[in-house]
Enzyme design. Structure first.
Site, PDB file in Angstrom:
ATOM      1  N   ARG A  73      -6.577  10.001  -0.249  1.00 12.21           N
ATOM      2  CA  ARG A  73      -6.255  10.523  -1.584  1.00 12.21           C
ATOM      3  C   ARG A  73      -7.518  10.697  -2.423  1.00 12.21           C
ATOM      4  O   ARG A  73      -7.610  11.599  -3.252  1.00 12.21           O
ATOM      5  CB  ARG A  73      -5.272   9.593  -2.291  1.00 12.21           C
ATOM      6  CG  ARG A  73      -3.851   9.703  -1.744  1.00 12.21           C
ATOM      7  CD  ARG A  73      -2.897   8.775  -2.468  1.00 12.21           C
ATOM      8  NE  ARG A  73      -3.095   7.400  -2.098  1.00 12.21           N
ATOM      9  CZ  ARG A  73      -3.163   6.387  -2.964  1.00 12.21           C
ATOM     10  NH1 ARG A  73      -3.079   6.617  -4.261  1.00 12.21           N
ATOM     11  NH2 ARG A  73      -3.323   5.161  -2.536  1.00 12.21           N
ATOM     12  N   HIS A 112       0.854  -1.185   0.000  1.00 15.73           N
ATOM     13  CA  HIS A 112       0.000   0.000   0.000  1.00 15.73           C
ATOM     14  C   HIS A 112       0.888   1.232   0.000  1.00 15.73           C
ATOM     15  O   HIS A 112       1.813   1.332   0.815  1.00 15.73           O
ATOM     16  CB  HIS A 112      -0.898  -0.005   1.236  1.00 15.73           C
ATOM     17  CG  HIS A 112      -2.061   0.920   1.137  1.00 15.73           C
ATOM     18  ND1 HIS A 112      -1.908   2.294   1.114  1.00 15.73           N
ATOM     19  CD2 HIS A 112      -3.397   0.700   1.046  1.00 15.73           C
ATOM     20  CE1 HIS A 112      -3.089   2.868   1.017  1.00 15.73           C
ATOM     21  NE2 HIS A 112      -4.019   1.921   0.973  1.00 15.73           N
TER      22      HIS A 112
END
Length: 534
Positions: free
Chosen positions: A338, A318
């Site tokens: 994000r 990740h």
């Protein structure tokens, strides 16, 4: 708390914000993505892999840490196990107490089967509990399972098994309804419509969430359902090896009570492996977002019994694991951060990758920026990139951070960092086991009858990379499906007269014949963080 170099870099981050609010970084072309992955993604580092010495996948590569466990003897290799004394017996034996195991137990019980869950830690101690960003499903009018399929197939580098991915996306909307009806508190508009957001590698806003506590909320409901149905759960008991009957069919497992050290025998007409991932093996020395028990136990047990592995050489790193402060090193900063506006920046405050690229691409870009271009921000554990979290409130309005990502906000606030005011430092962390045991369309292993696999322990659903939100959908869809299929299978199962561990002893012989002399034992069960102190 922040170093002078960090503070100087933050000034550059703040100076570039006005321009970045106007213009996002461009998307990479397919060719650029492939080149980036080949050069920087950890899956492409040949020195970090070894060859599997024996078994169904002999000659194939696996991360060194996993290969070492596969090229090892069993923990019960030289232990005298009394197979005539059966301690537990059920129609459906479930190994693992996370989301997949709990969902399987509920469905198998409702189908009329007797069920037993055996779990190494407590019910719910699993990666399922730690999922933050949300769960994907095509629930809106501008979306469809076909579009979901295309996003996931492309995001997985076109390597997913089509029949498995089809089940994932087709069963998705129904599973959301199932969870909602059981009481999962999804984020909703005032009129009751479920809130959906976008994310890396997906073309529609189909991510449903419960703030950034999604896995915890789903696990809360599943765990309550298991308890309410009075399904037996044996906690703090690790499965060490599968038991087969004399015909080679799955028939149970050898267990070890971690509190007393006693060995126990659990017998089942069908067996479901739902043991989760492998992050705590710390491939290539990376940190991990995984829970303490994620040590690939299911892969080891099933492989030793003769099950095939698929894509065991692919791991999801990740992109946004915590790089600083050190107390949170490796912890997850959900991709939702994000999706709602935060950008990845280097030491000069420059955005170097589109915030919604797929996870493997974003992780590779961070590694490139820190390791090759020397534009990472120094931390006590290496380097990191900025995740510009203050942008979120600037884009969505003051208070949006605390409303939408309270877990991330609180996690950093505990260490004196206010993500509303300053960016945070991130670096890739081991997050998901893309590969696992190969399963057929009915969720069984091709070579071992009556053995089902659900959740992260299986391979083939996501291909060689997973897009966000599909892991949570996976453990719900395939956990439920395993429970349904196992219960359906029970009436026709006729186990042999004897339980057997011959495959364990045969595996040991095969190691010797292959010239693999080792004192290692597997499964690992728990990571070892002990250090010598002078």
């Amino acid at each position: 708390m922040l170093t002078e170099q960090m503070l100087e870099s933050i000034k550059k981050v703040e100076a570039t914000r006005p321009e970045r609010l106007k213009t996002e970084p461009r998307r990479l072309t397919a060719e650029e993505k492939d080149a980036l992955l080949r050069e920087f993604h950890p899956d492409y580092k040949d020195h970090a892999f070894d060859t599997i010495g024996i078994g169904p996948n002999k000659g194939e590569r696996a991360p060194q840490e996993l290969a070492d466990l596969l090229n090892s003897n069993s923990l019960i290799h030289d232990v005298d196990i009394n197979l005539d004394k059966v301690d537990y017996e059920a129609d459906v034996l479930i190994i693992g107490g996370g989301g997949a195991g709990a969902a399987a137990a509920v469905e198998a019980h409702l189908a009329g089967a007797s069920v037993l869950i055996v779990t190494k830690l407590r019910l719910g101690d699993a990666n399922s509990m730690m999922a933050q960003g949300g769960i994907q499903a095509a629930t809106k009018e501008n979306d469809s399972p076909m579009q979901h399929y295309l996003d996931a197939f492309g995001g997985g580098h076109y390597a997913a098994k089509p029949e498995l991915l089809k089940r994932l996306v087709m069963d998705g909307p129904g599973c959301i309804e199932w969870l909602n009806n059981m009481g999962v508190l999804f984020d909703k508009e005032p009129d009751g419509t479920m809130v959906t957001t976008g994310g890396g590698g997906i073309s529609r806003k189909r991510l449903l969430a419960s703030k950034d506590y999604t896995g915890m909320e789903i696990m809360r409901v599943l765990r309550d359902e298991v308890r309410n149905l009075e399904i037996p759960v044996i906690e703090f008991t690790a499965a060490l090896d599968l038991l087969l009957d004399e015909n080679g069919n799955a028939a149970g497992a050898v267990l070890k009570d971690l509190e007393t050290g006693e060995y126990k025998i659990a017998k089942g007409k069908t067996v479901i492996i739902a043991t989760g991932g492998a992050g705590r093996l710390h491939y290539q020395g990376f940190p991990t977002s995984n829970h303490y028990g994620a040590t690939a136990d299911g892969l080891i047990m099933a492989y030793r019994a003769g099950a095939n592995l698929l894509y065991q050489d692919t791991i999801q790193y990740h992109p946004t694991g915590v790089a600083y402060p050190v107390q949170l090193f490796g912890a997850l900063v959900t991709e939702k951060v994000r999706a709602i506006g935060a950008m990845l920046l280097n030491i000069d405050g420059e955005a170097f990758v589109h915030p919604l690229e797929t996870r493997d691409v974003a992780a590779s870009a961070i590694i490139r920026e820190c390791n090759q271009r020397n534009r990472g921000i120094p931390t006590p554990n290496g380097y990191g990139a900025w995740l510009d979290t203050p942008l979120i409130d600037m884009i969505n309005g003051k208070g949006f951070i605390q409303k939408s990502i309270p877990a991330v906000y609180g996690m950093y606030k505990n260490y004196g960092i206010d993500v509303r005011e300053i960016p945070v430092l991130v670096y890739p962390t081991i997050h998901y086991q893309n590969g696992g045991m190969e399963i057929d369309a009915d969720a069984t292993t091709p070579k071992i009858k009556n053995l089902f696999v659900g959740g992260e322990a299986s391979g083939g659903i996501h291909g060689r990379n997973r897009v966000l939100g599909n892991s949570v959908l996976d453990f719900v869809v395939f956990g439920r499906f395993c429970g349904q299929q196992a219960a359906k299978k029970v009436p026709e199962v006729k186990l042999g007269k004897k339980l057997s561990l011959e495959h364990v002893y045969d595996y040991s012989k095969a190691l010797k014949e292959a010239g693999i002399e080792t004192d290692r034992r597997s499964p690992k069960l728990f990571p070892d963080y002990t250090r010598e102190v002078n």
